[in-house]
Enzyme design. Structure first.
Site, short mmCIF file in Angstrom:
data_model
loop_
_atom_site.label_atom_id
_atom_site.label_comp_id
_atom_site.label_asym_id
_atom_site.label_seq_id
_atom_site.Cartn_x
_atom_site.Cartn_y
_atom_site.Cartn_z
N LEU A 224 1.78 -2.38 -7.31
CA LEU A 224 0.50 -3.89 -6.52
C LEU A 224 0.83 -3.78 -4.80
CD1 LEU A 224 -1.02 -6.15 -6.96
CD2 LEU A 224 1.00 -7.77 -7.32
N ILE B 102 5.95 -2.20 -5.12
CA ILE B 102 5.13 -3.46 -4.22
C ILE B 102 4.59 -1.98 -3.40
CG2 ILE B 102 5.08 -5.20 -2.23
CD1 ILE B 102 5.95 -5.79 -5.34
N LYS B 103 3.61 -1.82 -2.88
CA LYS B 103 2.79 -1.10 -2.17
C LYS B 103 2.67 -1.17 -1.34
CE LYS B 103 0.06 2.02 -4.57
NZ LYS B 103 -1.78 2.17 -5.18
N VAL B 104 3.33 -0.48 -0.09
CA VAL B 104 3.54 -0.81 1.04
C VAL B 104 3.21 0.64 2.47
CG1 VAL B 104 5.39 -1.37 3.29
CG2 VAL B 104 5.16 -1.77 1.03
#
Length: 367
Positions: free
Chosen positions: A109, A140-142
Protein backbone atom coordinates in the site's frame (compact mmCIF):
# COMPACT_ATOMS: atom_id res chain seq x y z
CA UNK A 1 0.47 -31.91 -19.75
CA UNK A 2 1.76 -28.37 -20.27
CA UNK A 3 3.32 -26.76 -17.21
CA UNK A 4 2.11 -23.26 -16.39
CA UNK A 5 5.01 -20.91 -17.33
CA UNK A 6 4.27 -18.85 -14.20
CA UNK A 7 4.95 -21.92 -12.06
CA UNK A 8 8.17 -22.47 -14.02
CA UNK A 9 9.26 -18.94 -13.12
CA UNK A 10 8.56 -19.75 -9.49
CA UNK A 11 10.74 -22.88 -9.79
CA UNK A 12 13.56 -20.68 -11.13
CA UNK A 13 13.44 -18.61 -7.94
CA UNK A 14 11.56 -15.50 -9.06
CA UNK A 15 8.35 -14.44 -7.34
CA UNK A 16 5.38 -13.30 -9.41
CA UNK A 17 3.19 -10.59 -7.93
CA UNK A 18 0.08 -8.99 -9.41
CA UNK A 19 0.20 -5.25 -10.04
CA UNK A 20 -3.51 -4.78 -9.47
CA UNK A 21 -6.05 -4.99 -6.68
CA UNK A 22 -9.81 -4.99 -6.94
CA UNK A 23 -12.35 -5.93 -4.29
CA UNK A 24 -14.38 -8.48 -6.24
CA UNK A 25 -11.25 -10.45 -7.22
CA UNK A 26 -10.44 -10.76 -3.54
CA UNK A 27 -13.96 -11.88 -2.63
CA UNK A 28 -14.90 -14.16 -5.54
CA UNK A 29 -11.94 -16.54 -5.25
CA UNK A 30 -10.00 -15.23 -8.26
CA UNK A 31 -6.94 -14.20 -6.25
CA UNK A 32 -7.09 -17.41 -4.20
CA UNK A 33 -7.17 -19.39 -7.45
CA UNK A 34 -4.15 -17.48 -8.81
CA UNK A 35 -2.22 -18.21 -5.63
CA UNK A 36 -2.96 -21.91 -6.06
CA UNK A 37 -2.71 -22.32 -9.84
CA UNK A 38 -0.28 -19.58 -10.92
CA UNK A 39 1.96 -19.48 -7.86
CA UNK A 40 0.96 -15.84 -7.31
CA UNK A 41 3.08 -14.63 -4.43
CA UNK A 42 1.96 -11.06 -3.75
CA UNK A 43 0.02 -7.98 -4.82
CA UNK A 44 1.09 -4.38 -5.38
CA UNK A 45 -1.22 -1.39 -5.43
CA UNK A 46 -0.91 2.35 -5.98
CA UNK A 47 -3.29 5.33 -6.15
CA UNK A 48 -3.77 4.88 -9.92
CA UNK A 49 -4.72 1.22 -9.45
CA UNK A 50 -7.27 2.09 -6.74
CA UNK A 51 -8.70 4.89 -8.88
CA UNK A 52 -9.17 2.44 -11.76
CA UNK A 53 -10.68 -0.26 -9.52
CA UNK A 54 -13.13 2.10 -7.81
CA UNK A 55 -14.15 3.97 -10.97
CA UNK A 56 -14.55 0.93 -13.22
CA UNK A 57 -16.32 -1.42 -10.80
CA UNK A 58 -19.40 -1.15 -8.59
CA UNK A 59 -17.89 -3.22 -5.75
CA UNK A 60 -17.23 -0.06 -3.77
CA UNK A 61 -20.48 1.86 -4.35
CA UNK A 62 -22.30 0.67 -1.25
CA UNK A 63 -19.34 1.37 1.06
CA UNK A 64 -18.78 4.85 -0.44
CA UNK A 65 -22.47 5.69 -0.09
CA UNK A 66 -22.49 4.57 3.54
CA UNK A 67 -19.33 6.54 4.41
CA UNK A 68 -20.58 9.61 2.51
CA UNK A 69 -23.79 9.60 4.54
CA UNK A 70 -21.63 9.69 7.67
CA UNK A 71 -19.94 12.86 6.32
CA UNK A 72 -16.59 11.06 6.11
CA UNK A 73 -13.99 13.22 4.29
CA UNK A 74 -13.05 11.92 0.78
CA UNK A 75 -9.43 11.11 1.70
CA UNK A 76 -10.63 9.12 4.69
CA UNK A 77 -13.10 7.24 2.48
CA UNK A 78 -10.30 6.36 0.05
CA UNK A 79 -8.08 5.19 2.89
CA UNK A 80 -10.87 3.12 4.43
CA UNK A 81 -11.50 1.33 1.14
CA UNK A 82 -7.79 0.83 0.42
CA UNK A 83 -7.06 -0.45 3.92
CA UNK A 84 -9.98 -2.90 3.71
CA UNK A 85 -8.74 -4.29 0.38
CA UNK A 86 -5.12 -4.55 1.49
CA UNK A 87 -6.13 -6.20 4.77
CA UNK A 88 -8.33 -8.71 2.92
CA UNK A 89 -5.52 -9.46 0.45
CA UNK A 90 -3.00 -9.82 3.27
CA UNK A 91 -5.24 -12.42 4.90
CA UNK A 92 -5.43 -14.37 1.62
CA UNK A 93 -1.65 -14.35 1.32
CA UNK A 94 -0.91 -14.98 5.02
CA UNK A 95 -0.63 -18.80 4.66
CA UNK A 96 1.97 -18.30 1.90
CA UNK A 97 3.84 -15.77 4.05
CA UNK A 98 3.97 -18.29 6.90
CA UNK A 99 4.88 -21.26 4.66
CA UNK A 100 7.68 -19.33 2.92
CA UNK A 101 9.06 -18.05 6.25
CA UNK A 102 8.32 -14.46 5.26
CA UNK A 103 9.83 -14.59 1.77
CA UNK A 104 6.53 -14.18 -0.09
CA UNK A 105 2.88 -13.39 0.49
CA UNK A 106 3.13 -9.58 0.63
CA UNK A 107 0.62 -6.87 -0.21
CA UNK A 108 1.77 -3.28 -0.80
CA UNK A 109 0.00 0.00 0.00
CA UNK A 110 1.43 3.36 -1.06
CA UNK A 111 1.65 6.59 0.92
CA UNK A 112 -0.14 9.56 -0.65
CA UNK A 113 1.73 10.90 -3.71
CA UNK A 114 1.37 14.37 -2.19
CA UNK A 115 3.95 13.58 0.51
CA UNK A 116 6.62 12.33 -1.93
CA UNK A 117 8.79 15.42 -1.43
CA UNK A 118 8.38 15.70 2.34
CA UNK A 119 10.42 13.32 4.50
CA UNK A 120 8.53 13.82 7.75
CA UNK A 121 5.07 13.60 6.19
CA UNK A 122 6.14 10.41 4.41
CA UNK A 123 7.29 8.94 7.73
CA UNK A 124 4.10 10.01 9.50
CA UNK A 125 1.80 8.56 6.85
CA UNK A 126 3.77 5.32 6.51
CA UNK A 127 3.74 4.78 10.28
CA UNK A 128 0.01 5.46 10.43
CA UNK A 129 -0.83 3.05 7.57
CA UNK A 130 1.47 0.37 9.01
CA UNK A 131 -0.20 0.64 12.44
CA UNK A 132 -3.69 0.60 10.89
CA UNK A 133 -2.99 -2.61 8.96
CA UNK A 134 -1.00 -4.28 11.76
CA UNK A 135 0.04 -7.26 9.64
CA UNK A 136 3.55 -8.62 9.09
CA UNK A 137 2.97 -9.33 5.38
CA UNK A 138 2.26 -5.73 4.37
CA UNK A 139 4.75 -3.44 2.64
CA UNK A 140 4.38 0.33 2.77
CA UNK A 141 5.35 1.87 -0.57
CA UNK A 142 7.63 4.91 -0.33
CA UNK A 143 8.79 6.80 -3.45
CA UNK A 144 12.56 6.82 -4.07
CA UNK A 145 12.74 10.63 -4.18
CA UNK A 146 15.54 12.50 -2.41
CA UNK A 147 13.06 13.18 0.40
CA UNK A 148 12.02 9.54 0.40
CA UNK A 149 15.53 8.16 1.02
CA UNK A 150 15.86 9.28 4.68
CA UNK A 151 12.25 8.20 5.24
CA UNK A 152 13.14 4.71 4.00
CA UNK A 153 16.06 4.55 6.46
CA UNK A 154 13.88 5.78 9.35
CA UNK A 155 11.02 3.38 8.62
CA UNK A 156 13.25 0.31 8.33
CA UNK A 157 15.01 1.29 11.55
CA UNK A 158 11.53 1.42 13.13
CA UNK A 159 10.84 -2.14 11.95
CA UNK A 160 8.42 -1.23 9.15
CA UNK A 161 8.46 -3.18 5.87
CA UNK A 162 9.15 -0.90 2.89
CA UNK A 163 8.53 -1.25 -0.83
CA UNK A 164 10.72 1.46 -2.41
CA UNK A 165 8.86 2.65 -5.49
CA UNK A 166 9.14 5.02 -8.48
CA UNK A 167 12.75 3.94 -9.04
CA UNK A 168 14.15 4.54 -12.54
CA UNK A 169 17.95 4.87 -12.49
CA UNK A 170 21.05 2.95 -11.50
CA UNK A 171 22.44 5.78 -9.36
CA UNK A 172 19.19 6.16 -7.45
CA UNK A 173 19.11 2.38 -6.95
CA UNK A 174 22.56 2.58 -5.34
CA UNK A 175 21.23 5.30 -3.01
CA UNK A 176 18.19 3.16 -2.18
CA UNK A 177 20.43 0.23 -1.22
CA UNK A 178 22.46 2.55 0.99
CA UNK A 179 19.27 3.84 2.66
CA UNK A 180 18.15 0.24 3.22
CA UNK A 181 21.46 -0.81 4.76
CA UNK A 182 21.59 2.30 6.96
CA UNK A 183 18.11 1.56 8.33
CA UNK A 184 19.03 -1.97 9.34
CA UNK A 185 22.40 -0.85 10.73
CA UNK A 186 20.61 1.67 12.96
CA UNK A 187 18.35 -1.08 14.23
CA UNK A 188 21.24 -3.47 14.92
CA UNK A 189 23.07 -0.70 16.80
CA UNK A 190 19.97 -0.36 18.98
CA UNK A 191 20.10 -4.12 19.67
CA UNK A 192 16.74 -4.65 17.97
CA UNK A 193 15.92 -7.69 15.78
CA UNK A 194 16.17 -7.37 12.00
CA UNK A 195 15.25 -10.90 10.94
CA UNK A 196 11.58 -10.08 10.30
CA UNK A 197 12.01 -6.90 8.25
CA UNK A 198 11.32 -7.03 4.51
CA UNK A 199 12.12 -4.48 1.82
CA UNK A 200 11.97 -4.54 -1.97
CA UNK A 201 13.31 -2.03 -4.50
CA UNK A 202 10.80 -1.51 -7.33
CA UNK A 203 12.67 -0.67 -10.53
CA UNK A 204 10.23 0.70 -13.13
CA UNK A 205 10.92 -0.44 -16.69
CA UNK A 206 8.51 0.25 -19.55
CA UNK A 207 8.38 3.98 -18.88
CA UNK A 208 12.15 4.17 -19.46
CA UNK A 209 11.73 2.83 -22.98
CA UNK A 210 8.74 5.08 -23.68
CA UNK A 211 10.76 8.21 -22.90
CA UNK A 212 14.06 7.07 -24.46
CA UNK A 213 12.30 5.90 -27.63
CA UNK A 214 10.52 9.26 -27.89
CA UNK A 215 13.85 11.09 -27.67
CA UNK A 216 15.43 8.78 -30.24
CA UNK A 217 12.52 9.39 -32.63
CA UNK A 218 12.97 13.13 -32.17
CA UNK A 219 16.68 12.74 -32.96
CA UNK A 220 15.86 10.90 -36.17
CA UNK A 221 13.50 13.69 -37.20
CA UNK A 222 16.06 16.40 -36.41
CA UNK A 223 19.19 14.74 -37.81
CA UNK A 224 17.78 12.29 -40.33
CA UNK A 225 20.10 9.65 -38.85
CA UNK A 226 17.98 6.51 -38.83
CA UNK A 227 20.82 4.40 -37.42
CA UNK A 228 19.89 5.44 -33.86
CA UNK A 229 16.61 3.54 -34.28
CA UNK A 230 18.69 0.43 -33.44
CA UNK A 231 18.82 1.77 -29.87
CA UNK A 232 15.02 1.81 -29.48
CA UNK A 233 13.37 -0.46 -26.92
CA UNK A 234 16.60 -1.56 -25.27
CA UNK A 235 17.30 0.92 -22.47
CA UNK A 236 15.00 -0.51 -19.78
CA UNK A 237 16.25 -4.11 -20.02
CA UNK A 238 19.87 -2.87 -20.08
CA UNK A 239 19.30 -0.82 -16.90
CA UNK A 240 17.59 -3.78 -15.21
CA UNK A 241 20.46 -6.13 -16.06
CA UNK A 242 22.99 -3.69 -14.63
CA UNK A 243 20.87 -3.06 -11.53
CA UNK A 244 20.88 -6.80 -10.92
CA UNK A 245 24.68 -6.80 -11.22
CA UNK A 246 24.78 -4.16 -8.48
CA UNK A 247 22.52 -6.35 -6.36
CA UNK A 248 24.90 -9.30 -6.78
CA UNK A 249 27.77 -7.03 -5.80
CA UNK A 250 26.35 -5.48 -2.62
CA UNK A 251 25.10 -8.76 -1.17
CA UNK A 252 28.74 -9.93 -1.17
CA UNK A 253 30.04 -6.80 0.62
CA UNK A 254 31.16 -6.91 4.24
CA UNK A 255 28.57 -4.29 5.12
CA UNK A 256 25.75 -6.62 4.09
CA UNK A 257 27.44 -9.75 5.42
CA UNK A 258 27.53 -8.15 8.87
CA UNK A 259 23.78 -7.47 8.73
CA UNK A 260 23.13 -10.92 7.31
CA UNK A 261 24.87 -12.44 10.32
CA UNK A 262 22.12 -10.84 12.44
CA UNK A 263 19.48 -12.60 10.34
CA UNK A 264 18.65 -9.67 8.04
CA UNK A 265 16.90 -10.34 4.73
CA UNK A 266 18.34 -8.82 1.57
CA UNK A 267 16.32 -6.16 -0.21
CA UNK A 268 15.07 -7.90 -3.35
CA UNK A 269 14.84 -6.19 -6.73
CA UNK A 270 11.30 -5.98 -8.02
CA UNK A 271 10.63 -5.34 -11.71
CA UNK A 272 7.70 -2.93 -11.94
CA UNK A 273 5.94 -1.21 -14.85
CA UNK A 274 6.26 -4.49 -16.75
CA UNK A 275 3.22 -4.08 -18.96
CA UNK A 276 4.30 -3.39 -22.55
CA UNK A 277 3.18 0.09 -23.59
CA UNK A 278 4.38 0.01 -27.21
CA UNK A 279 2.31 -2.48 -29.28
CA UNK A 280 5.32 -2.99 -31.55
CA UNK A 281 7.03 -4.88 -28.71
CA UNK A 282 6.29 -8.32 -27.28
CA UNK A 283 3.63 -8.44 -24.58
CA UNK A 284 6.13 -10.31 -22.37
CA UNK A 285 9.07 -8.01 -23.16
CA UNK A 286 9.67 -7.01 -19.52
CA UNK A 287 9.30 -10.53 -18.13
CA UNK A 288 11.20 -12.90 -20.42
CA UNK A 289 14.76 -11.45 -20.10
CA UNK A 290 14.61 -10.63 -16.38
CA UNK A 291 13.89 -13.91 -14.62
CA UNK A 292 16.41 -14.36 -11.81
CA UNK A 293 16.60 -16.02 -8.44
CA UNK A 294 15.53 -13.83 -5.50
CA UNK A 295 13.89 -11.20 -7.70
CA UNK A 296 10.22 -10.28 -8.14
CA UNK A 297 8.18 -9.30 -11.18
CA UNK A 298 4.91 -7.52 -10.47
CA UNK A 299 2.75 -7.82 -13.58
CA UNK A 300 -0.45 -6.11 -14.65
CA UNK A 301 -3.22 -8.71 -15.06
CA UNK A 302 -3.00 -8.56 -18.87
CA UNK A 303 0.75 -9.28 -18.80
CA UNK A 304 0.33 -12.10 -16.30
CA UNK A 305 -2.30 -13.75 -18.53
CA UNK A 306 -0.08 -13.30 -21.60
CA UNK A 307 2.84 -14.96 -19.84
CA UNK A 308 0.66 -17.79 -18.59
CA UNK A 309 -0.41 -18.37 -22.21
CA UNK A 310 2.92 -18.25 -24.05
CA UNK A 311 5.84 -17.49 -21.72
CA UNK A 312 9.18 -19.25 -22.28
CA UNK A 313 10.88 -19.17 -18.86
CA UNK A 314 14.66 -19.34 -18.54
CA UNK A 315 17.28 -17.41 -16.60
CA UNK A 316 18.67 -14.89 -19.08
CA UNK A 317 19.36 -11.86 -16.89
CA UNK A 318 23.15 -12.15 -17.05
CA UNK A 319 23.21 -12.46 -20.81
CA UNK A 320 24.34 -9.51 -22.95
CA UNK A 321 25.94 -7.59 -20.08
CA UNK A 322 28.61 -6.08 -22.33
CA UNK A 323 25.87 -5.04 -24.74
CA UNK A 324 23.96 -3.43 -21.87
CA UNK A 325 26.98 -1.34 -20.85
CA UNK A 326 27.69 -0.47 -24.48
CA UNK A 327 24.08 0.62 -25.00
CA UNK A 328 24.27 3.11 -22.13
CA UNK A 329 27.44 4.55 -23.67
CA UNK A 330 25.85 4.79 -27.12
CA UNK A 331 22.80 6.56 -25.69
CA UNK A 332 25.12 8.98 -23.91
CA UNK A 333 26.96 9.65 -27.17
CA UNK A 334 23.73 10.72 -28.87
CA UNK A 335 22.84 12.97 -25.94
CA UNK A 336 20.59 10.74 -23.84
CA UNK A 337 21.72 10.62 -20.21
CA UNK A 338 19.82 7.85 -18.42
CA UNK A 339 20.31 9.48 -15.01
CA UNK A 340 18.57 12.61 -16.35
CA UNK A 341 15.91 10.37 -17.88
CA UNK A 342 15.46 8.83 -14.43
CA UNK A 343 15.02 12.23 -12.80
CA UNK A 344 12.36 13.23 -15.33
CA UNK A 345 10.53 9.92 -14.94
CA UNK A 346 10.61 10.20 -11.16
CA UNK A 347 8.91 13.61 -11.29
CA UNK A 348 6.42 12.33 -13.85
CA UNK A 349 5.88 9.17 -11.79
CA UNK A 350 4.84 11.14 -8.72
CA UNK A 351 2.52 13.20 -10.92
CA UNK A 352 1.07 10.08 -12.60
CA UNK A 353 -0.06 8.90 -9.17
CA UNK A 354 -1.13 12.33 -7.87
CA UNK A 355 -3.50 13.03 -10.78
CA UNK A 356 -5.65 9.85 -10.45
CA UNK A 357 -5.50 10.17 -6.66
CA UNK A 358 -6.97 13.69 -6.85
CA UNK A 359 -9.45 12.59 -9.53
CA UNK A 360 -10.68 9.81 -7.26
CA UNK A 361 -11.06 12.14 -4.26
CA UNK A 362 -13.00 14.58 -6.45
CA UNK A 363 -15.34 11.82 -7.61
CA UNK A 364 -15.93 10.68 -4.02
CA UNK A 365 -16.60 14.30 -3.03
CA UNK A 366 -19.37 14.47 -5.66
CA UNK A 367 -20.89 11.09 -4.67
Amino acid sequence: MNVNPLLQIKALGQSIWLDYIQRNMLKNGEVARMIKEDGLAGITSNPAIFEKAINEHHDYDEAITLLTHRDTPPKEIYETLALEDVARAAELFRPLYDESNGRDGFVSLEVSPHVAYDTQQTINEAERLWAALNRPNVLIKVPATQAGLPAITHLLAAGINVNVTILFSLERYRQVVDAFLAGLETRVAQHKPVDHITSVASFFLSRIDVLVDKRLDELIQITGDKSVSALRGRAAIACARLAYQHYLQWIKDNRWQSLSSHGARAQRLLWASTGTKDPAYSDTKYVEPLIAKDTINTMPLQTLIAYRNHGQPAVRIEQELDEARSLLEKLHQVGIDLEAVGEQLEAEGVQKFAVPFDKLLERIKQW
